[in-house]
Design a protein around this motif. Structure first.
Motif, mmCIF file in Angstrom:
data_model
loop_
_atom_site.group_PDB
_atom_site.id
_atom_site.type_symbol
_atom_site.label_atom_id
_atom_site.label_comp_id
_atom_site.label_asym_id
_atom_site.label_seq_id
_atom_site.Cartn_x
_atom_site.Cartn_y
_atom_site.Cartn_z
ATOM 1 N N LYS A 62 42.994 57.878 18.277
ATOM 2 C CA LYS A 62 42.966 57.718 16.818
ATOM 3 C C LYS A 62 44.079 56.757 16.380
ATOM 4 O O LYS A 62 43.925 56.049 15.396
ATOM 5 N N TYR A 63 45.165 56.698 17.143
ATOM 6 C CA TYR A 63 46.240 55.761 16.793
ATOM 7 C C TYR A 63 45.793 54.316 17.002
ATOM 8 O O TYR A 63 46.155 53.429 16.239
ATOM 9 N N HIS A 64 45.015 54.080 18.063
ATOM 10 C CA HIS A 64 44.476 52.735 18.283
ATOM 11 C C HIS A 64 43.618 52.311 17.094
ATOM 12 O O HIS A 64 43.749 51.200 16.584
ATOM 13 N N ASN B 297 33.892 54.083 11.215
ATOM 14 C CA ASN B 297 32.844 54.876 11.870
ATOM 15 C C ASN B 297 33.410 55.569 13.109
ATOM 16 O O ASN B 297 33.249 56.771 13.292
ATOM 17 N N GLN B 298 34.095 54.771 13.934
ATOM 18 C CA GLN B 298 34.644 55.325 15.183
ATOM 19 C C GLN B 298 35.681 56.401 14.908
ATOM 20 O O GLN B 298 35.730 57.426 15.576
ATOM 21 N N LEU B 299 36.535 56.130 13.910
ATOM 22 C CA LEU B 299 37.596 57.087 13.584
ATOM 23 C C LEU B 299 36.992 58.425 13.138
ATOM 24 O O LEU B 299 37.433 59.495 13.563
ATOM 25 N N LEU B 300 35.947 58.349 12.307
ATOM 26 C CA LEU B 300 35.316 59.576 11.808
ATOM 27 C C LEU B 300 34.584 60.316 12.915
ATOM 28 O O LEU B 300 34.560 61.546 12.944
ATOM 29 N N ILE B 301 33.974 59.558 13.826
ATOM 30 C CA ILE B 301 33.275 60.194 14.933
ATOM 31 C C ILE B 301 34.283 60.945 15.808
ATOM 32 O O ILE B 301 34.028 62.048 16.283
ATOM 33 N N LEU B 302 35.483 60.356 15.938
ATOM 34 C CA LEU B 302 36.548 60.991 16.730
ATOM 35 C C LEU B 302 37.112 62.206 16.018
ATOM 36 O O LEU B 302 37.339 63.256 16.609
ATOM 37 N N GLN C 293 23.789 49.488 13.922
ATOM 38 C CA GLN C 293 23.012 50.418 13.096
ATOM 39 C C GLN C 293 23.246 51.862 13.525
ATOM 40 O O GLN C 293 23.352 52.768 12.707
ATOM 41 N N THR C 294 23.330 52.065 14.847
ATOM 42 C CA THR C 294 23.557 53.420 15.354
ATOM 43 C C THR C 294 24.934 53.926 14.918
ATOM 44 O O THR C 294 25.084 55.072 14.488
ATOM 45 N N MET C 295 25.946 53.031 15.002
ATOM 46 C CA MET C 295 27.285 53.442 14.591
ATOM 47 C C MET C 295 27.336 53.740 13.096
ATOM 48 O O MET C 295 27.999 54.678 12.661
ATOM 49 N N GLY D 152 27.944 57.700 9.094
ATOM 50 C CA GLY D 152 27.508 58.320 7.844
ATOM 51 C C GLY D 152 27.435 59.832 7.955
ATOM 52 O O GLY D 152 27.816 60.556 7.040
ATOM 53 N N ILE D 153 26.974 60.330 9.106
ATOM 54 C CA ILE D 153 26.930 61.792 9.313
ATOM 55 C C ILE D 153 28.355 62.326 9.468
ATOM 56 O O ILE D 153 28.731 63.341 8.885
ATOM 57 N N ALA D 154 29.168 61.577 10.233
ATOM 58 C CA ALA D 154 30.561 62.007 10.463
ATOM 59 C C ALA D 154 31.345 62.026 9.161
ATOM 60 O O ALA D 154 32.220 62.869 8.970
ATOM 61 N N ALA D 155 31.027 61.098 8.228
ATOM 62 C CA ALA D 155 31.750 61.037 6.946
ATOM 63 C C ALA D 155 31.448 62.270 6.098
ATOM 64 O O ALA D 155 32.156 62.568 5.149
ATOM 65 N N GLN D 156 30.391 62.996 6.440
ATOM 66 C CA GLN D 156 30.100 64.251 5.744
ATOM 67 C C GLN D 156 30.689 65.438 6.502
ATOM 68 O O GLN D 156 30.474 66.589 6.142
ATOM 69 N N GLY D 157 31.390 65.130 7.581
ATOM 70 C CA GLY D 157 31.984 66.187 8.399
ATOM 71 C C GLY D 157 30.935 66.993 9.134
ATOM 72 O O GLY D 157 31.144 68.161 9.447
ATOM 73 N N LYS D 158 29.767 66.379 9.406
ATOM 74 C CA LYS D 158 28.675 67.167 9.979
ATOM 75 C C LYS D 158 28.254 66.716 11.376
ATOM 76 O O LYS D 158 27.251 67.182 11.908
ATOM 77 N N LEU D 159 29.035 65.796 11.939
ATOM 78 C CA LEU D 159 28.702 65.365 13.296
ATOM 79 C C LEU D 159 29.436 66.273 14.282
ATOM 80 O O LEU D 159 30.643 66.423 14.224
#
Lengths: 407, 117
Positions: A290-292, A317-322, B28-30, B35-42
């Motif tokens: 997350k620091y990167h 996107n990557q940060l939120l997925i992490l 597109q996949t990211m 978008g799902i992760a931004a809702q805290g739902k991933l």
């Protein structure tokens, strides 16, 4: 430099250095004694220097006094009893305290690991880090935390008792455990920096000092080969990029200046370059921590260009997925609007539903502004209601008035 | 809140995409996952499943290699999400760029919970 301005500066840096060396020497159970000795040393300086003048080598003077104070404590039965020092543990009275630069750095890095220890609650770690690793006074810590002296004193006392009880050793973890333990150290340093950078406290100099100290400690980790790791470089880069805007984000009247309105010529180019150097050094290995990601985002904040938004969106996107965080979700939506337009971004924004956050409604206002200014105004009014910080309230009110004039 | 697995099914797993096309899909996949992760739902981005060296083991140990002559659909990957209802999970699935390919589908499956007895 006169005594008045030299002392606080010396106090901060040397307090933490002397405390670290003495703590390594006597162990965590003697922390109270160590703190007393260090404080007494500075008291002595405060009492003598204004009359006799600052010694030629103030550091050496402080070290000599500290060594003497150690001798005094250990030689007297009374003081030994007070601090429950078992003389058998220190057969040669161990009065030879090693205050070489090498031992100071080694002691500091050990102290970082001892204090940034998951046995303590995070707030206690940050408090102790400020007191012991950075040499901040109780009152300063209270100001930084928007709290009072009693609460902070109690919190620090409990934290020290806990470290004693758990018999925490002042040592660098073995090579095989460093990566695991480092996680927690980096979180504490990251929060320490944020405490200064995003503080609600109006003490701007203090806030800057806080960030500066967090950077010094991170640099301490970078100096040691076993902790000079990609993630640490990334964290340091992140701090450099943010710190580069210190001068630009506060007006002469001490008011906060929004990023868009900052005078770019006030950004500190040296710090930006330093950040780029460490970001580059962090880009080895497979892991994007997350620091990167945050350091890369902070880098893009130093670049004013319309071309950057897709890259920024991908990083969010990557940060939120992490790791989910509301602020990242809001920023992602803003970046999304820059790539796909406001209409699509409003759809995204409606999905994140952060309806308790004033920033959420400020973002909605921003997105609605060119399309439906009436909804933008309504959103700003909700944001104002939810907002707790006076500085931010003032900024929102300004926007509301401006918009009302246009409608 | 329930957990759902969204399974991506491709009609033609052997289709070869150009690097530019791959780049667009990736983005597109990211954006979809972000978008799902931004809702805290991933919950979990799962794993992409490579079509290289894919094979199917059938009854009696018969191994069929790709390119999946007899199989209509192949699984391309999956992700795990949290959702209040199957409808919400379906909404998430609708956004997946895999659906741009004609014949491709998304399967939505609730994760079975073993209630303690």
């Amino acid at each position: 430099m006169n005594t008045e301005s030299l002392l606080p500066h010396l106090f901060r840096t040397e307090y933490s250095r002397i405390t670290a060396v003495l703590s390594k020497h006597f162990g965590i159970e003697s922390l109270e004694m160590v703190e007393d000795i260090t404080s007494d040393t500075f008291l002595a300086a405060l009492e003598t220097w204004p009359h006799k003048g600052i010694p030629e080598n103030p550091k050496a003077w402080l070290y000599a006094v500290a060594k003497n104070k150690v001798k005094n404590v250990l030689e007297k039965n009374k003081t030994r009893e007070k601090y429950a020092i078992n003389i058998l543990n220190f057969p040669e009275l161990s009065t030879e305290i090693d205050l070489s630069e090498e031992n100071i750095e080694d002691s500091q890095i050990r102290m970082i690991f001892a204090i940034c220890n998951p046995v303590l609650p995070v707030e206690a770690q940050i408090g102790l880090a400020l007191r012991i690793l950075c040499g901040f006074g109780i009152e300063e810590i209270a100001t930084a935390f928007l709290s009072n002296k009693e609460t902070i004193s109690k919190r620090l006392y409990r934290a020290k008792e806990k470290l004693k009880k758990e018999k925490i050793k002042i040592e660098l973890p073995p090579e095989s455990q460093i990566i695991g333990r480092l996680d927690n150290v980096l979180i504490t340093l990251y929060l320490l920096f944020n405490e200064g950078y995003y503080s609600e406290s109006q003490e701007n100099t203090l806030n800057e000092d806080l960030c500066h100290e967090a950077m010094t400690l991170t640099l301490c980790l970078l100096k040691n080969p076993s902790t000079n790791l990609p993630e640490v470089n990334a964290l340091f880069a992140l701090m450099c990029f943010h710190a580069s805007r210190f001068k630009a984000r506060i007006s002469q009247n001490g008011e906060f200046i929004l990023y868009e309105d900052q005078d770019i010529s006030l950004w500190n180019q040296d710090l930006i370059n330093k950040g780029m150097y460490h970001l580059h050094k962090s880009s080895v290995g497979q892991k994007a921590s997350k620091y990167h990601l945050e350091a890369s985002l902070a880098y893009w904040m130093t670049v004013k260009s319309d071309e950057k938004w897709n890259t920024v969106l991908q990083l969010y996107n990557q940060l939120l997925i992490l790791e989910y965080s509301p602020i990242a979700a809001l920023n992602r939506t803003f970046a999304f609007s820059k790539v796909y337009g406001n209409e699509k971004a409003i759809e995204e924004a409606q999905k994140i539903k952060l309806e308790n956050s004033p920033y959420y409604f400020s973002l909605l206002a921003e997105l609605y502004l060119p399309l439906q200014p009436k909804i933008a105004l309504e959103s700003l009014e909700i944001s104002l209601k939810l907002c707790k910080s006076n500085t931010e309230k003032a900024l929102i009110s300004q926007k509301i008035n401006k918009l009302k004039g246009q409608l | 809140m329930e957990e759902y697995v969204l399974i991506m099914r491709h009609e033609n797993g052997a289709a070869v995409a150009s690097p530019e096309q791959m780049q667009i899909w990736m983005q597109q996949t990211m954006d979809w996952l972000g978008g799902i992760a931004a809702q805290g739902k991933l919950l979990n981005t799962g794993n992409g499943l490579s079509f290289d060296d894919a094979c199917v083991v059938g009854h009696g140990g018969v191994v069929t290699n790709g390119p999946f002559g007899e199989i209509k659909e192949t699984i391309g990957g999956y992700v795990m999400v949290k959702a209040d209802s199957v409808d919400e999970a379906v909404e998430f699935a609708k956004g997946c760029p895999v659906l741009q390919g004609p014949g491709n589908t998304m399967e939505v499956r609730k994760v079975a919970k073993h209630e303690p007895k």
